[in-house]
Enzyme design. Structure first.
Site, PDB file in Angstrom:
ATOM      1  N   PRO A  11       8.733   9.729 -14.293  1.00 10.55           N
ATOM      2  CA  PRO A  11      10.284   9.359 -14.632  1.00 10.55           C
ATOM      3  C   PRO A  11      11.115  10.350 -14.950  1.00 10.55           C
ATOM      4  CG  PRO A  11       9.099   8.116 -16.095  1.00 10.55           C
ATOM      5  CD  PRO A  11       8.077   8.954 -15.230  1.00 10.55           C
ATOM      6  N   ASN A  12      12.489  10.531 -14.347  1.00 11.42           N
ATOM      7  CA  ASN A  12      13.110  11.463 -14.807  1.00 11.42           C
ATOM      8  C   ASN A  12      13.011  13.092 -14.297  1.00 11.42           C
ATOM      9  OD1 ASN A  12      15.004   9.574 -15.789  1.00 11.42           O
ATOM     10  ND2 ASN A  12      13.527   9.570 -17.663  1.00 11.42           N
ATOM     11  N   ARG A  19      19.731  19.266 -16.363  1.00 12.09           N
ATOM     12  CA  ARG A  19      19.916  19.292 -17.707  1.00 12.09           C
ATOM     13  C   ARG A  19      18.676  19.566 -18.321  1.00 12.09           C
ATOM     14  NH1 ARG A  19      21.357  13.245 -16.269  1.00 12.09           N
ATOM     15  NH2 ARG A  19      22.845  13.827 -14.594  1.00 12.09           N
ATOM     16  N   TYR A  24      13.101  22.141 -20.559  1.00 12.37           N
ATOM     17  CA  TYR A  24      12.380  21.991 -19.149  1.00 12.37           C
ATOM     18  C   TYR A  24      12.526  22.989 -18.208  1.00 12.37           C
ATOM     19  CZ  TYR A  24      12.021  17.372 -21.275  1.00 12.37           C
ATOM     20  OH  TYR A  24      11.660  16.279 -22.016  1.00 12.37           O
ATOM     21  N   ASN A  73       2.229  15.001 -13.876  1.00  7.73           N
ATOM     22  CA  ASN A  73       2.903  14.997 -15.123  1.00  7.73           C
ATOM     23  C   ASN A  73       3.622  13.447 -15.216  1.00  7.73           C
ATOM     24  OD1 ASN A  73       4.875  15.387 -16.921  1.00  7.73           O
ATOM     25  ND2 ASN A  73       5.775  17.125 -16.063  1.00  7.73           N
ATOM     26  N   ALA A  76       7.372  10.519 -19.428  1.00  2.59           N
ATOM     27  CA  ALA A  76       7.550   9.534 -20.944  1.00  2.59           C
ATOM     28  C   ALA A  76       6.449   8.658 -20.731  1.00  2.59           C
ATOM     29  CB  ALA A  76       8.527   9.087 -20.928  1.00  2.59           C
ATOM     30  N   GLU A  97      -3.689  16.865 -16.444  1.00  2.00           N
ATOM     31  CA  GLU A  97      -2.247  16.349 -16.949  1.00  2.00           C
ATOM     32  C   GLU A  97      -1.420  17.800 -16.994  1.00  2.00           C
ATOM     33  OE1 GLU A  97      -2.758  14.450 -20.704  1.00  2.00           O
ATOM     34  OE2 GLU A  97      -0.702  14.485 -21.007  1.00  2.00           O
ATOM     35  N   HIS A  99       2.444  19.326 -18.275  1.00  2.00           N
ATOM     36  CA  HIS A  99       3.780  19.175 -18.991  1.00  2.00           C
ATOM     37  C   HIS A  99       4.379  20.482 -18.984  1.00  2.00           C
ATOM     38  CE1 HIS A  99       2.892  15.268 -20.457  1.00  2.00           C
ATOM     39  NE2 HIS A  99       1.766  15.596 -20.810  1.00  2.00           N
ATOM     40  N   ARG A 106       6.940  18.828 -30.463  1.00  2.00           N
ATOM     41  CA  ARG A 106       8.198  18.018 -30.366  1.00  2.00           C
ATOM     42  C   ARG A 106       8.289  16.649 -31.392  1.00  2.00           C
ATOM     43  NH1 ARG A 106       9.697  17.369 -24.266  1.00  2.00           N
ATOM     44  NH2 ARG A 106      11.759  16.717 -25.119  1.00  2.00           N
TER      45      ARG A 106
END
Ligand code: CA2
Length: 142
Positions: A11-12, A19, A24, A73, A76, A97, A99, A106
């Site tokens: 998601p996103n 943004r 990112y 990826n 969340a 996985e 990221h 974080r």
């Protein structure tokens, strides 16, 4: 027949490049797809992005029949989804996985990954390069 590498984005991630570039990076998801397509060569990739948990799980199930390995990826859902954990463990092909950022550095809620427990390995913290490093690892495995 050589099976492609499935690259699944959560998601996103469709918002990449628009943004929070300080976290990112400036690349869009389309840029990352093009880099991965180039790097995968003849093996090929199936690249997708999904905003819902069920759609990610459906794609993992497809990868099980039609793919040789998965880069995921989970965004969340990394930190929340037992359903994703179960799917990753169930599909029987290597899952890596990915990221862009380094979640462990974080917020505390990003420190735990339900996906890592079922994954072959994790690449995080290298921005768009995380995908290329993960893809190289997947190509070496298959
Ligand atoms: O670093 C990563 O790749 C993450 O998977 C990104 C997720 C985050 O929840 C994980 O902890 C780490 C967030 C993806 C959201 O993507 C955005 C992209 C542009 C603007 C806003 C969000």
């Amino acid at each position: 027949m050589t099976k492609p590498i499935y690259i699944i984005n959560g998601p996103n991630l469709n918002l990449l490049g628009t943004r929070e570039p300080e976290i990112y990076g400036h690349e869009t998801l389309a840029d990352i797809e093009a880099m991965c397509r180039d790097a995968a060569g003849e093996r090929g990739i199936v690249f997708s992005q999904h905003n819902s948990e069920g759609a990610i799980i459906d794609q993992l199930h497809k990868a099980c029949g039609y793919g040789s390995a998965v880069l995921i990826n989970p965004a969340a859902y990394t930190h929340t989804s037992i359903a994703l954990h179960d799917a990753v463990k169930a599909i029987g092909i290597p899952v890596i996985e990915i990221h862009l950022s380094q979640p462990a550095a974080r917020e505390d809620f990003r420190a735990h990954s339900y996906v890592a427990m079922g994954a072959h390995g994790t690449v995080s913290g290298f921005g768009a390069q995380s995908y290329l490093l993960g893809l190289q690892a997947a190509l070496n495995l298959v």
